[in-house]
Design an enzyme around this catalytic site. Sequence first.
Site, PDB file in Angstrom:
ATOM      1  N   SER A 148      -4.275   3.737  -4.146  1.00 41.60           N
ATOM      2  CA  SER A 148      -3.463   4.602  -3.296  1.00 41.60           C
ATOM      3  C   SER A 148      -2.192   3.921  -2.803  1.00 41.60           C
ATOM      4  O   SER A 148      -1.286   4.593  -2.312  1.00 41.60           O
ATOM      5  CB  SER A 148      -4.275   5.099  -2.098  1.00 41.60           C
ATOM      6  OG  SER A 148      -4.399   4.096  -1.133  1.00 41.60           O
ATOM      7  N   LYS A 186      -3.291   0.981   4.578  1.00 42.82           N
ATOM      8  CA  LYS A 186      -2.366   2.112   4.510  1.00 42.82           C
ATOM      9  C   LYS A 186      -1.095   1.800   5.296  1.00 42.82           C
ATOM     10  O   LYS A 186      -1.038   0.861   6.098  1.00 42.82           O
ATOM     11  CB  LYS A 186      -3.004   3.381   5.084  1.00 42.82           C
ATOM     12  CG  LYS A 186      -4.155   3.938   4.267  1.00 42.82           C
ATOM     13  CD  LYS A 186      -3.681   4.542   2.960  1.00 42.82           C
ATOM     14  CE  LYS A 186      -4.829   5.161   2.193  1.00 42.82           C
ATOM     15  NZ  LYS A 186      -5.797   4.153   1.726  1.00 42.82           N
TER      16      LYS A 186
END
EC number: 3.4.21.88
Length: 227
Positions: A148, A186
Amino acid sequence: MLTRKQYDLLHFIHSRMQRDGVPPSFDEMKDALDLRSKSGIHRLITALEERGFIRRLPHRARALEIIRLPETLESSAGFEPRVLDGAPRGPAGTAGLETAAFELPVMGRIAAGTPIEAIQQVSRHIAVPGAMLASANRHYALEVKGDSMINAGINSGDIVVIQEQQSAQNGDIVVALIEGEEATLKTFRRRGSTIALEAANPAYETRLYQDHQVRVQGKLVGLIRTY
């Protein structure tokens, strides 16, 4: 390896199935684990299914099947990384410390994808350039699992060097602990009382959490890739 919450939920489901022959409802699970909402139960159920402890059966109410039970209860209750104290040290006046290599423990894996737990045991050690440890903060390393963050240049299998800290600026890539249970890598964005954890891959959606649900564990300061 299971977190404390994952183990407690699995134990509760197993006990209720032994007693009643059917799994408990999500409301019963939420109350038993003292969670605020059923969304936390959904995340725990998904984590147990991904780890092969339970199976969800389609088209049936309360359709859970226990596949296996852990042999022992892991003592972990969330992600608390062990770290290396401070920046590289040497005798006063020593030159060239920024070119030295120092060993950091690799504390397991961190998800760059759907949040997963970060394993707390040292899997190995890795040599890290001193320039990555230039602050007085403590540091640790994690192996990335998932894609991701690929558009930020972080690939699955890379080793990320993390500077331990409990705050972040918008745009920082951080290790974030979600509801004390699951850790993920993230980009951090604060929007009022909401925190957005952004992926760097259009295949993954931005995840939104309330401020109290997210705890910053550290900021990315370096990356090591083996070819």
